[in-house]
Design a protein around this motif. Structure first.
Motif, mmCIF file in Angstrom:
data_model
loop_
_atom_site.group_PDB
_atom_site.id
_atom_site.type_symbol
_atom_site.label_atom_id
_atom_site.label_comp_id
_atom_site.label_asym_id
_atom_site.label_seq_id
_atom_site.Cartn_x
_atom_site.Cartn_y
_atom_site.Cartn_z
ATOM 1 N N ASP A 42 -67.306 -17.991 78.901
ATOM 2 C CA ASP A 42 -68.358 -17.062 78.502
ATOM 3 C C ASP A 42 -69.595 -17.135 79.392
ATOM 4 O OD1 ASP A 42 -67.137 -15.693 76.472
ATOM 5 O OD2 ASP A 42 -67.992 -16.882 74.843
ATOM 6 N N LEU A 43 -69.523 -17.875 80.481
ATOM 7 C CA LEU A 43 -70.696 -17.957 81.368
ATOM 8 C C LEU A 43 -70.994 -16.617 82.047
ATOM 9 C CD1 LEU A 43 -70.653 -21.498 83.023
ATOM 10 C CD2 LEU A 43 -72.412 -20.482 81.562
ATOM 11 N N GLY A 44 -70.005 -15.732 82.089
ATOM 12 C CA GLY A 44 -70.250 -14.395 82.631
ATOM 13 C C GLY A 44 -71.205 -13.576 81.782
ATOM 14 N N LEU A 45 -71.504 -14.055 80.576
ATOM 15 C CA LEU A 45 -72.476 -13.379 79.713
ATOM 16 C C LEU A 45 -73.914 -13.762 80.063
ATOM 17 C CD1 LEU A 45 -70.702 -13.944 76.262
ATOM 18 C CD2 LEU A 45 -70.872 -11.755 77.478
ATOM 19 N N THR A 46 -74.084 -14.812 80.830
ATOM 20 C CA THR A 46 -75.420 -15.341 81.111
ATOM 21 C C THR A 46 -76.040 -14.650 82.330
ATOM 22 O OG1 THR A 46 -74.645 -17.127 82.574
ATOM 23 C CG2 THR A 46 -74.676 -17.575 80.197
ATOM 24 N N MET B 207 -82.612 -28.473 73.663
ATOM 25 C CA MET B 207 -81.211 -28.236 73.321
ATOM 26 C C MET B 207 -80.602 -29.526 72.773
ATOM 27 S SD MET B 207 -78.077 -26.877 75.762
ATOM 28 C CE MET B 207 -78.997 -25.437 76.288
ATOM 29 N N THR B 208 -80.053 -29.455 71.564
ATOM 30 C CA THR B 208 -79.411 -30.611 70.948
ATOM 31 C C THR B 208 -77.905 -30.461 71.060
ATOM 32 O OG1 THR B 208 -81.222 -30.802 69.361
ATOM 33 C CG2 THR B 208 -79.178 -31.971 68.854
ATOM 34 N N ILE B 209 -77.280 -31.349 71.803
ATOM 35 C CA ILE B 209 -75.834 -31.240 72.002
ATOM 36 C C ILE B 209 -75.155 -32.572 71.732
ATOM 37 C CG2 ILE B 209 -76.070 -29.407 73.720
ATOM 38 C CD1 ILE B 209 -75.383 -31.669 75.801
ATOM 39 N N GLU C 243 -72.386 -29.527 82.910
ATOM 40 C CA GLU C 243 -73.792 -29.428 83.287
ATOM 41 C C GLU C 243 -74.179 -27.994 83.640
ATOM 42 O OE1 GLU C 243 -76.130 -31.761 82.922
ATOM 43 O OE2 GLU C 243 -74.464 -32.863 81.966
ATOM 44 N N LEU C 244 -73.268 -27.256 84.273
ATOM 45 C CA LEU C 244 -73.548 -25.853 84.587
ATOM 46 C C LEU C 244 -73.668 -25.023 83.312
ATOM 47 C CD1 LEU C 244 -71.211 -25.270 87.669
ATOM 48 C CD2 LEU C 244 -73.723 -25.347 87.660
ATOM 49 N N LEU C 245 -72.809 -25.311 82.336
ATOM 50 C CA LEU C 245 -72.884 -24.603 81.062
ATOM 51 C C LEU C 245 -74.210 -24.899 80.361
ATOM 52 C CD1 LEU C 245 -71.787 -22.945 78.716
ATOM 53 C CD2 LEU C 245 -70.468 -24.950 77.989
ATOM 54 N N LEU C 246 -74.624 -26.150 80.394
ATOM 55 C CA LEU C 246 -75.880 -26.526 79.750
ATOM 56 C C LEU C 246 -77.093 -25.974 80.498
ATOM 57 C CD1 LEU C 246 -75.051 -30.233 78.817
ATOM 58 C CD2 LEU C 246 -75.102 -28.242 77.304
ATOM 59 N N GLU C 247 -76.965 -25.854 81.816
ATOM 60 C CA GLU C 247 -78.071 -25.333 82.614
ATOM 61 C C GLU C 247 -78.253 -23.841 82.442
ATOM 62 O OE1 GLU C 247 -79.455 -24.959 87.332
ATOM 63 O OE2 GLU C 247 -77.654 -26.109 86.804
ATOM 64 N N HIS C 248 -77.146 -23.108 82.448
ATOM 65 C CA HIS C 248 -77.242 -21.652 82.459
ATOM 66 C C HIS C 248 -76.888 -21.003 81.123
ATOM 67 C CE1 HIS C 248 -77.893 -21.845 86.729
ATOM 68 N NE2 HIS C 248 -76.765 -22.527 86.898
ATOM 69 N N GLY C 249 -76.266 -21.751 80.230
ATOM 70 C CA GLY C 249 -75.894 -21.223 78.931
ATOM 71 C C GLY C 249 -76.866 -21.638 77.847
ATOM 72 N N THR C 250 -76.365 -21.723 76.634
ATOM 73 C CA THR C 250 -77.174 -22.080 75.472
ATOM 74 C C THR C 250 -76.408 -23.096 74.634
ATOM 75 O OG1 THR C 250 -76.194 -20.331 74.114
ATOM 76 C CG2 THR C 250 -78.182 -19.761 75.380
#
Length: 216
Positions: free
Chosen positions: A70-74, A1-3, A25-32
């Motif tokens: 939008d983490l509810g989409l994961t 993942m490039t951020i 960090e939670l977004l990066l861990e569980h999202g995209t």
């Protein structure tokens, strides 16, 4: 993942507190990467709108709301039976509660996330709720695009690219609630189901009235 993790973009400082960093960090861990860039753009668009209109708001709470919206989409946060917005709102509330934030802040963030797709109501709520709705709408459907300067637009997109957003966001939405299409009844997510599912049969409010168990 490039951020990218800039300290500021378009004159808006990116919150760098412990809470903000842990949320990221939670977004990066569980999202995209795709959701990360969208979430950061939404935060910046919302913040710019607040700055332009001289609206007082809490940058950290707005940022956390943006990160969780939008983490509810994961898969990690998705429930079997709740709207994805509610799943994200619940996750953010639990996260902030673990940091000891007061109930008022927990409720504000919950509302900000749960109502971010609710056009016609969010705009009349607290500043953070209204700004989040504005920022998301600007990124997704271009609402308020004419009020965003070319310089700000280029600065934000350079840091957080759209990467074929128009074509990718609808399947991304659908992937998050295809297992619970009933949760889209009465909200804009039903449009996503109708787009993605051939011959999708929406629940209809008028049918619900006429088919209610009342005898008359």
């Amino acid at each position: 993942m490039t951020i990218n993790k800039p300290k500021a973009v378009a004159g808006i400082k990116i919150p760098d507190s412990t809470i903000a960093n842990q949320a990221t960090e939670l977004l990066l861990e569980h999202g995209t990467e795709f959701l990360y860039n969208h979430s950061l753009r939404a935060f910046l668009f919302a913040s710019l709108n607040g700055k332009q209109k001289n609206i007082s708001y809490d940058p950290e709470l707005l940022y956390v709301s943006s990160v969780f919206h939008d983490l509810g989409l994961t898969p990690h946060y998705s429930s079997p039976d709740k709207r994805f917005e509610v799943d994200g709102a619940n996750a953010a509330r639990d996260f902030l509660r673990s940091h000891g934030l007061p109930q008022q802040a927990l409720q504000l963030v919950w509302d900000t996330i749960a109502l971010h797709t609710t056009t016609g109501i969010a705009a009349y709520k607290e500043a953070e709720v209204a700004l989040m709705n504005y920022g998301v709408a600007l990124d997704v459907v271009g609402r308020g695009y004419e009020h965003l300067s070319e310089k700000h637009r280029e600065d934000i997109i350079k840091q957080f690219p759209r990467t074929d957003f128009k074509k990718r966001i609808i399947p991304t939405f659908f992937e998050g609630f295809k297992h619970k299409t009933d949760t889209t009844y009465g909200n804009i997510n039903a449009d996503v189901c109708a787009f993605m599912i051939p011959n999708f049969q929406r629940k209809n409010f008028c049918d619900s009235i006429l088919q209610s168990p009342w005898s008359e």
